[in-house]
Design an enzyme around this catalytic site. Structure first.
Site, PDB file in Angstrom:
ATOM      1  N   CYS A  13       0.865  -1.185   0.000  1.00  0.00           N
ATOM      2  CA  CYS A  13       0.000   0.000   0.000  1.00  0.00           C
ATOM      3  C   CYS A  13       0.895   1.225   0.000  1.00  0.00           C
ATOM      4  CB  CYS A  13      -0.979  -0.033   1.183  1.00  0.00           C
ATOM      5  SG  CYS A  13      -0.192  -0.059   2.804  1.00  0.00           S
ATOM      6  N   ASN A  16       2.298   1.443   4.370  1.00  0.00           N
ATOM      7  CA  ASN A  16       2.603   0.167   5.038  1.00  0.00           C
ATOM      8  C   ASN A  16       2.285   0.214   6.545  1.00  0.00           C
ATOM      9  OD1 ASN A  16       5.502  -1.994   5.601  1.00  0.00           O
ATOM     10  ND2 ASN A  16       3.410  -2.578   5.189  1.00  0.00           N
ATOM     11  N   CYS A  18      -1.485   0.752   7.367  1.00  0.00           N
ATOM     12  CA  CYS A  18      -2.930   0.467   7.490  1.00  0.00           C
ATOM     13  C   CYS A  18      -3.337  -0.799   6.722  1.00  0.00           C
ATOM     14  CB  CYS A  18      -3.763   1.644   6.990  1.00  0.00           C
ATOM     15  SG  CYS A  18      -3.543   3.156   7.947  1.00  0.00           S
ATOM     16  N   ARG A  19      -3.365  -0.721   5.385  1.00  0.00           N
ATOM     17  CA  ARG A  19      -3.955  -1.811   4.595  1.00  0.00           C
ATOM     18  C   ARG A  19      -3.033  -3.010   4.415  1.00  0.00           C
ATOM     19  NH1 ARG A  19      -5.287   2.066  -0.267  1.00  0.00           N
ATOM     20  NH2 ARG A  19      -3.366   2.951   0.593  1.00  0.00           N
ATOM     21  N   SER A  20      -1.785  -2.778   4.005  1.00  0.00           N
ATOM     22  CA  SER A  20      -0.945  -3.940   3.686  1.00  0.00           C
ATOM     23  C   SER A  20      -0.531  -4.752   4.920  1.00  0.00           C
ATOM     24  CB  SER A  20       0.266  -3.543   2.828  1.00  0.00           C
ATOM     25  OG  SER A  20       1.109  -2.640   3.480  1.00  0.00           O
ATOM     26  N   ASP A 131      -8.299   3.772   1.000  1.00  0.00           N
ATOM     27  CA  ASP A 131      -7.310   4.216   1.989  1.00  0.00           C
ATOM     28  C   ASP A 131      -8.049   4.757   3.209  1.00  0.00           C
ATOM     29  OD1 ASP A 131      -5.397   5.462   3.471  1.00  0.00           O
ATOM     30  OD2 ASP A 131      -4.545   6.623   1.810  1.00  0.00           O
TER      31      ASP A 131
END
Ligand code: 4NP
Length: 164
Positions: A13, A16, A18-20, A131
């Site tokens: 993301c 690095n 939140c999402r990944s 995001d």
């Protein structure tokens, strides 16, 4: 049943945090449940460098913990070797996919660089994992749902790849 060499997947993301890292923790969880932890390597990274060295965002840690998933590791930036060390490099959104394609252009990498949502069994026409960083904390709930069902499908995809 023949076992093929190890599969490795890098989730990417922007920051690095939140999402990944959420995808990394959730896939590791599903792989463990499927008995595949030793056969698939999982990691995550960001295309940006702002948060290098930081732990995952507390809101990602919280939504993961609510589902029994522990997030580990610290943020790092994507590096050129990643395109040679990982078999799959999966971008959490199209903007990060474009950045990854620029980084790997003409590198000779054989990694499968593609969108994470290509493995979403129920994408509702949404190619991007939104995001959640700047929104209210509740943005992490739909992100978790998308990440969870996609990682579940990914674990099954890897199982069939390993046993075909
Ligand atoms: P991520 O979320 O890419 O899912 O880790 C973000 C984290 C930080 C920023 C943007 C997105 N930021 O602009 O600092």
């Amino acid at each position: 049943m023949s076992i093929k060499p190890e599969i490795s997947v890098l989730f990417v993301c922007l920051g690095n945090i939140c999402r990944s890292p959420l995808a990394e923790g959730v896939l590791a969880h599903h792989l463990e449940e499927a008995g595949l932890s030793e056969l698939v390597r999982v990691d995550s990274a960001g295309t940006g460098s702002w948060h290098v060295g930081q732990a995952p965002d507390p809101r990602s840690i919280a939504v993961a913990a609510e589902h029994g998933v522990e997030l580990k590791g610290y943020a790092r930036q994507v590096r050129p070797e990643d395109f040679f060390e990982f078999t799959y490099v999966l971008a959490m959104d199209r903007s990060n996919l474009r950045n990854l394609q620029d980084l790997t252009y003409s590198s000779g990498s054989k990694a499968s660089v593609q969108l994470f949502s290509n493995f979403d069994p129920d994408p509702h026409g949404h190619p991007d994992v939104p995001d959640p960083y700047y929104g209210e904390g509740d943005g992490f709930v739909p992100v978790f749902e998308m990440v969870d069902r996609t990682c579940h499908a990914l674990a099954h995809h890897f199982l069939s790849e390993l046993t075909s």
